[in-house]
Design an enzyme around this catalytic site. Structure first.
Site, PDB file in Angstrom:
ATOM      1  N   CYS A   1      37.536  36.988  39.147  1.00  0.00           N
ATOM      2  CA  CYS A   1      38.679  37.162  38.354  1.00  0.00           C
ATOM      3  C   CYS A   1      38.942  36.037  37.546  1.00  0.00           C
ATOM      4  O   CYS A   1      39.747  36.130  36.709  1.00  0.00           O
ATOM      5  CB  CYS A   1      39.730  37.021  39.596  1.00  0.00           C
ATOM      6  SG  CYS A   1      39.381  38.135  41.144  1.00  0.00           S
TER       7      CYS A   1
ATOM      8  N   HIS B   1      46.372  43.208  37.318  1.00  0.00           N
ATOM      9  CA  HIS B   1      45.275  42.290  37.267  1.00  0.00           C
ATOM     10  C   HIS B   1      43.924  43.300  37.055  1.00  0.00           C
ATOM     11  O   HIS B   1      43.260  43.293  37.998  1.00  0.00           O
ATOM     12  CB  HIS B   1      45.212  41.719  38.774  1.00  0.00           C
ATOM     13  CG  HIS B   1      44.212  40.724  38.917  1.00  0.00           C
ATOM     14  ND1 HIS B   1      43.407  40.120  38.083  1.00  0.00           N
ATOM     15  CD2 HIS B   1      43.375  40.362  40.009  1.00  0.00           C
ATOM     16  CE1 HIS B   1      42.555  39.270  38.394  1.00  0.00           C
ATOM     17  NE2 HIS B   1      42.389  39.413  39.751  1.00  0.00           N
TER      18      HIS B   1
END
Ligand SMILES: [Zn+2]
Lengths: 157, 388
Positions: free
Chosen positions: B84, B334
């Site tokens: 991420c 996200h």
């Protein structure tokens, strides 16, 4: 609950929708040292690799991940471990589709911590708490029968 | 370090782009970044591109040359993968490259396609950011890992699900005016409390959504900006990165994130600022507890005291230290490999005064961006300052 589009949460948050879209799991990687460790744990002879400074780790290791030492010796795990943190997982990955809900826990076993599933408890109950005494072993995943590191309360069932 | 500027930022709307290939998403973000920057494509000397699971989601490896084509640039192009934090490290390398004088113009950012995969496959894909042998095979999911951290946090320092619900509610409220956000609707604390559990103690609204999207930044030297009459008032004055043991259980702390401590320390040192100087922050709230851990690693709150920040109104839009005015990963969305670039794009807009939430930080001069990979085995922190 739905915002439209992909739906809030989806895989990170949604309920998974029953999992009938599940793709077959990829062929797991194999490692002889890891398999040996798993067999030892299953036989009640679990061990950690420990460097002269006392850092514990799990195989495969050629070096201590903390200090880089290559002088690693096998030290037995504590017979009784302590739950340090845990979570009741309701939304599983495909490999655990039929196991959920289940309790995953990080357990202090002396030279190392290990992560696994707590068996012999009602996942929806409150039998698991930080500090719970457990014994580590190896059992089968319900979903596909693959080996799984498990913990059972020592005063059990 | 050499004066490094953000000349332009570009984002796609975050959400579901069912009919858009990843290359098309990144092309859109790059298009907008060039337009915002007023920098010609042919001046780009490198492309640093972040992506995590493109091989799974689009059966597409080797994405960097593809994205260079999509952006219309011809230069060395590299894909960065750090789960991420993929775009965070891509931007960091752009900043370092310009700071070192190796290039005057670098295009950096990232892209992720996720909603085209069945939910189960996304869950499996995100779990790839954890240790396969000792975590994933032991039943740890991505939410499950953060749940383990949340439970450990509550045990060590206190705090409650209600505190975390305030984080969710705050970030959803912040997303309302953000045209790029995935979820522009309010979520009350009670709604978050009542949502179904994902991995206890985390429930549905503690988790970020599954998102498609792309981000792009045109990073330039101040000298280039001056020579080419490019308006680039926001400087990247500090960058830092940290690494921790891969598996949560192997770390010294189960409820702290030392990789982010290290990243923050390095970024602050480079910028010559400290936590007290920070006016606004964009932090990696993939789960509500992650925002709490970020605040503490950034030194904005003492260890064990960050959990009440949203509930007490300190980090809300009208608080002393607004956090995630973009809506955060939680509500803005996200797209894993794009997020680190998106955070810096949002922070730049906030500091320039052209973000829909800029009014809340009208006098802000120092902003910090915190991007994390996995359960913060990787962390990247950037300090941005208004230079002009
Ligand atoms: Zn060692």
């Amino acid at each position: 609950m739905s915002d439209g589009g992909a739906g809030e949460g989806g895989g990170t948050g949604g309920d998974g929708g029953g999992g009938d879209e599940t793709a077959p799991s990829p062929t797991p990687i194999t490692d002889a040292d890891y398999d040996e460790w798993l067999d030892a744990l299953a036989a009640g002879e679990g061990y950690a690799l420990v460097c002269p400074d006392g850092h514990g780790s799990l195989p495969p290791r050629r070096r201590c991940p903390e200090c880089g030492s290559d002088a690693l010796s096998r030290e037995p795990l504590d017979e009784i471990g302590r739950v340090e943190t845990f979570s009741v997982v309701h939304v599983p990955s495909p490999r655990f589709a039929d196991d959920a809900p289940y309790v995953t826990a990080v357990v202090d076993l002396g030279p190392v911590r290990a992560t696994g599933v707590v068996r012999g408890v009602d996942p929806e109950g409150d039998a698991v708490e930080v500090g719970l005494s457990v014994a580590a072993g190896v059992e089968e995943r319900e979903t596909d029968g693959e080996p799984l590191v498990t913990f059972r309360p020592v005063d059990g069932e | 370090m050499t004066d490094v500027r953000v000349a332009g930022v570009g984002l796609t709307r975050f959400g579901s782009h069912a009919d858009r290939a990843g290359r098309d998403l990144f092309a859109t973000a790059a298009e907008r970044a060039f337009e915002d920057a007023g920098v010609p494509r042919e001046d780009v000397e490198e492309l640093n591109y972040g992506n995590f699971m493109g091989a799974l989601a689009e059966h597409q490896g080797h994405q960097a040359p593809l994205m260079a084509e999509a952006a219309g640039v011809r230069c060395p192009a590299t894909r960065y993968e750090s789960a991420c934090a993929s775009a965070g490290v891509a931007v960091r390398e752009a900043v370092r490259t310009v700071a070192a004088g190796d290039a005057d113009v670098v295009l950096a950012g990232g892209m992720e396609r996720m909603t085209n995969l069945p939910t189960a496959e996304v869950t499996e894909g995100l779990a790839m950011a954890a240790d396969d042998l000792f975590e994933v095979r032991s039943g740890v999911t991505f939410p499950g890992a953060y749940a383990l951290m949340a439970a450990a946090y509550f045990e060590a320092y206190g705090g409650s699900r209600r505190d975390l619900s305030h984080v969710a509610s705050k970030n959803h409220e912040n997303a309302l005016p953000n045209e790029y956000a995935q979820y522009r609707r309010e979520v009350s604390v009670e709604e978050a409390m009542d949502a179904p559990p994902v991995a206890e103690p985390l429930h549905l609204y503690d988790a970020c959504p599954i998102t498609d999207g792309a981000s792009a930044l045109v990073i330039v030297s101040a000298e280039y900006a001056a020579d080419h009459d490019v308006d680039a008032p926001v400087a990247v004055t500090g960058t830092g990165q940290g690494t921790d043991r891969m598996a949560l259980g192997d770390r010294e702390y189960l409820a702290r994130t030392p990789a982010a401590d290290d990243a923050a320390e390095a970024a602050y040192a480079a910028a010559g600022v400290g936590p007290d100087d920070v006016d606004v922050a964009e932090v990696h709230d993939c789960f509500t507890i992650a925002e709490v851990l970020a605040l503490e690693s950034l030194g904005l709150f003492e260890v064990g005291e960050g959990v009440g920040a949203a509930r007490e109104g300190v980090t809300t839009a009208d608080g002393d230290l607004p956090v995630n005015l973009s809506g955060g990963l939680k509500a803005k969305g996200h797209p894993v490999g794009a997020t680190g670039g998106s955070q810096i794009a949002e922070l730049t807009r906030l500091l320039r005064g052209d973000h829909p939430n800029s009014e809340h930080v009208a006098d802000a001069e120092v902003g910090v961006a915190h991007n994390a990979g996995g359960t913060v085995a990787s962390a990247v922190v950037h300090v941005l300052e208004v230079a002009e």
